[in-house]
Design a protein around this motif. Sequence first.
Motif, PDB file in Angstrom:
ATOM      1  N   GLU A 126       2.107  -2.829  -8.067  1.00 34.33           N
ATOM      2  CA  GLU A 126       0.822  -2.087  -8.068  1.00 34.33           C
ATOM      3  C   GLU A 126      -0.246  -2.858  -8.859  1.00 34.33           C
ATOM      4  N   LYS A 127       0.211  -3.467  -9.972  1.00 34.32           N
ATOM      5  CA  LYS A 127      -0.743  -4.176 -10.846  1.00 34.32           C
ATOM      6  C   LYS A 127      -1.345  -5.405 -10.173  1.00 34.32           C
ATOM      7  N   LEU A 128      -0.709  -5.873  -9.115  1.00 38.94           N
ATOM      8  CA  LEU A 128      -1.264  -7.041  -8.411  1.00 38.94           C
ATOM      9  C   LEU A 128      -2.537  -6.671  -7.634  1.00 38.94           C
ATOM     10  N   ASN A 129      -2.723  -5.367  -7.413  1.00 40.92           N
ATOM     11  CA  ASN A 129      -3.913  -4.871  -6.698  1.00 40.92           C
ATOM     12  C   ASN A 129      -4.116  -5.483  -5.318  1.00 40.92           C
ATOM     13  N   LEU A 130      -3.034  -5.629  -4.584  1.00 37.95           N
ATOM     14  CA  LEU A 130      -3.159  -6.169  -3.226  1.00 37.95           C
ATOM     15  C   LEU A 130      -3.517  -5.024  -2.281  1.00 37.95           C
ATOM     16  N   ASN A 131      -4.462  -5.252  -1.417  1.00 37.69           N
ATOM     17  CA  ASN A 131      -4.812  -4.241  -0.420  1.00 37.69           C
ATOM     18  C   ASN A 131      -3.896  -4.374   0.777  1.00 37.69           C
ATOM     19  N   THR A 132      -3.139  -3.309   1.093  1.00 36.62           N
ATOM     20  CA  THR A 132      -2.271  -3.381   2.272  1.00 36.62           C
ATOM     21  C   THR A 132      -2.547  -2.169   3.159  1.00 36.62           C
ATOM     22  N   LYS A 133      -2.493  -2.392   4.443  1.00 37.16           N
ATOM     23  CA  LYS A 133      -2.875  -1.338   5.384  1.00 37.16           C
ATOM     24  C   LYS A 133      -1.690  -0.466   5.781  1.00 37.16           C
ATOM     25  N   TYR A 134      -0.465  -0.995   5.674  1.00 37.95           N
ATOM     26  CA  TYR A 134       0.727  -0.222   6.059  1.00 37.95           C
ATOM     27  C   TYR A 134       1.635   0.013   4.846  1.00 37.95           C
ATOM     28  N   TYR A 135       2.015  -1.059   4.166  1.00 36.47           N
ATOM     29  CA  TYR A 135       2.944  -0.938   3.035  1.00 36.47           C
ATOM     30  C   TYR A 135       2.283  -0.233   1.853  1.00 36.47           C
ATOM     31  N   ASN A 136       3.017   0.650   1.188  1.00 37.67           N
ATOM     32  CA  ASN A 136       2.614   1.152  -0.127  1.00 37.67           C
ATOM     33  C   ASN A 136       3.893   1.484  -0.888  1.00 37.67           C
ATOM     34  N   THR A 137       3.774   1.746  -2.187  1.00 38.17           N
ATOM     35  CA  THR A 137       4.995   1.861  -2.977  1.00 38.17           C
ATOM     36  C   THR A 137       5.761   3.180  -2.719  1.00 38.17           C
ATOM     37  N   LYS A 138       5.083   4.190  -2.168  1.00 40.07           N
ATOM     38  CA  LYS A 138       5.841   5.402  -1.756  1.00 40.07           C
ATOM     39  C   LYS A 138       6.678   5.077  -0.530  1.00 40.07           C
ATOM     40  N   LEU A 139       6.058   4.343   0.388  1.00 44.99           N
ATOM     41  CA  LEU A 139       6.756   3.944   1.614  1.00 44.99           C
ATOM     42  C   LEU A 139       7.939   3.031   1.284  1.00 44.99           C
ATOM     43  N   HIS A 140       7.833   2.295   0.166  1.00 46.65           N
ATOM     44  CA  HIS A 140       8.901   1.362  -0.225  1.00 46.65           C
ATOM     45  C   HIS A 140      10.246   2.091  -0.258  1.00 46.65           C
ATOM     46  N   LYS A 141      10.224   3.293  -0.854  1.00 45.05           N
ATOM     47  CA  LYS A 141      11.479   4.049  -0.922  1.00 45.05           C
ATOM     48  C   LYS A 141      11.750   4.735   0.413  1.00 45.05           C
ATOM     49  N   GLY A 142      10.693   5.306   0.988  1.00 48.95           N
ATOM     50  CA  GLY A 142      10.841   6.105   2.215  1.00 48.95           C
ATOM     51  C   GLY A 142      11.359   5.306   3.402  1.00 48.95           C
ATOM     52  N   CYS A 143      11.010   4.034   3.490  1.00 46.04           N
ATOM     53  CA  CYS A 143      11.384   3.255   4.687  1.00 46.04           C
ATOM     54  C   CYS A 143      12.890   3.012   4.761  1.00 46.04           C
ATOM     55  N   PHE A 144      13.597   3.252   3.642  1.00 42.79           N
ATOM     56  CA  PHE A 144      15.054   3.078   3.670  1.00 42.79           C
ATOM     57  C   PHE A 144      15.779   4.351   4.123  1.00 42.79           C
ATOM     58  N   ALA A 145      15.044   5.449   4.309  1.00 43.30           N
ATOM     59  CA  ALA A 145      15.666   6.712   4.754  1.00 43.30           C
ATOM     60  C   ALA A 145      15.816   6.659   6.273  1.00 43.30           C
ATOM     61  N   LEU A 146      16.995   6.298   6.730  1.00 38.89           N
ATOM     62  CA  LEU A 146      17.206   6.063   8.161  1.00 38.89           C
ATOM     63  C   LEU A 146      17.707   7.312   8.872  1.00 38.89           C
ATOM     64  N   MET A 165       5.535  -5.367   6.348  1.00 38.78           N
ATOM     65  CA  MET A 165       6.892  -4.918   6.063  1.00 38.78           C
ATOM     66  C   MET A 165       7.889  -6.067   5.903  1.00 38.78           C
ATOM     67  N   ILE A 166       7.607  -7.197   6.524  1.00 41.18           N
ATOM     68  CA  ILE A 166       8.550  -8.321   6.395  1.00 41.18           C
ATOM     69  C   ILE A 166       8.338  -9.061   5.061  1.00 41.18           C
ATOM     70  N   VAL A 167       7.172  -8.848   4.432  1.00 42.45           N
ATOM     71  CA  VAL A 167       6.866  -9.571   3.180  1.00 42.45           C
ATOM     72  C   VAL A 167       6.898  -8.666   1.942  1.00 42.45           C
ATOM     73  N   HIS A 168       6.174  -7.530   1.977  1.00 42.40           N
ATOM     74  CA  HIS A 168       5.909  -6.830   0.713  1.00 42.40           C
ATOM     75  C   HIS A 168       7.096  -6.037   0.158  1.00 42.40           C
ATOM     76  N   VAL A 169       8.032  -5.633   1.004  1.00 45.20           N
ATOM     77  CA  VAL A 169       9.200  -4.900   0.481  1.00 45.20           C
ATOM     78  C   VAL A 169       9.997  -5.834  -0.449  1.00 45.20           C
TER      79      VAL A 169
END
Length: 284
Positions: free
Chosen positions: A251-271, A64-68
């Motif tokens: 997404e095109k970078l094809n990085l495997n991440t265990k927590y971050y994903n692009t749906k979460l990218h938007k969702g994590c800002f919903a406080l 979360m500190i890097v991929h967002v």
Amino acid sequence: MELWYTEQHTPFVGFSIKVERQLYSEKSKFQRIDIFESKEFGRFLTLDGLMMVTQKDEFIYHDMIVHVAMATNPSVKNVLVIGAGDGGTVRELTRYNTISNIDMVEIDEQVVNVCKRYLPQTACGFDDKRVNLYFEDGLKFVRSKCGEYDLIIVDSTDPFGPGEGLFTKEFYGNCHNALKDKGILVNQHESPYYEYNANAMKRAHRGIKSFFPICMVYQAHIPTYPSGHWLFGIASKQLDPIKDANLDAWEKLNLNTKYYNTKLHKGCFALPTYVIDMLKEKAE
Ligand code: SAM
């Protein structure tokens, strides 16, 4: 006999992990450094008795500190990391072939050496050719920088002891100067839940907001940090991390991440509402 690590999250709340054995304990010039081994969280690093990383849940913090920020601008090339002695942030950054330079400024060389020896899971990116290590105070390092970085990540301890200066207006102003026009600042932003952390969170937000037109907060669930509810700040002169995010490119970078994903990218800002309200308040 049982051995337990207990961290006081408030004067009335303790968080405990059963310890199998203590692997390291020493006082450096800056802080007390301990490494423990546990059944539930694997090995973990504490500084001055406070939890920094565990083998089991570090992926959440470092994703979360890097991929967002990297999905907000996948063209980032020159990165400054402040603190981050365990190496997890640098490990995640080195996965991007597009990044050409990573300057990491850690005040305490002993933290890096201890993590290389006991936490190779996080401290595995330091030998990458793009990484330059500086052992000095991040507050001083950033003072002389102007328009150099695409991304600054502040992966610091809490706002006391060596980490205190990294929560000041002077520091945030210097980070603003050190960034290019499309530059992004990410910081560990404490927790909204307990009063002590919440005050640090409010101070950080007000300080960053006074320099950056775009200043947002996102959240993650980190079981071993106070209350488990942790925040990160993301600020920029031009790029909005939701509207300007380039999620297809990421997404095109094809990085495997265990927590971050692009749906979460938007969702994590919903406080939650109480956090939104707190971010408008003055710190005590
Ligand atoms: N993930 C962790 C957390 O939030 O609990 C932080 C990890 S990392 C171990 C924090 C690092 O910041 C420590 O190694 C500490 O030595 C470093 N640090 C503290 N103050 C600093 C300063 N003024 N300049 C550079 N590094 C600093």
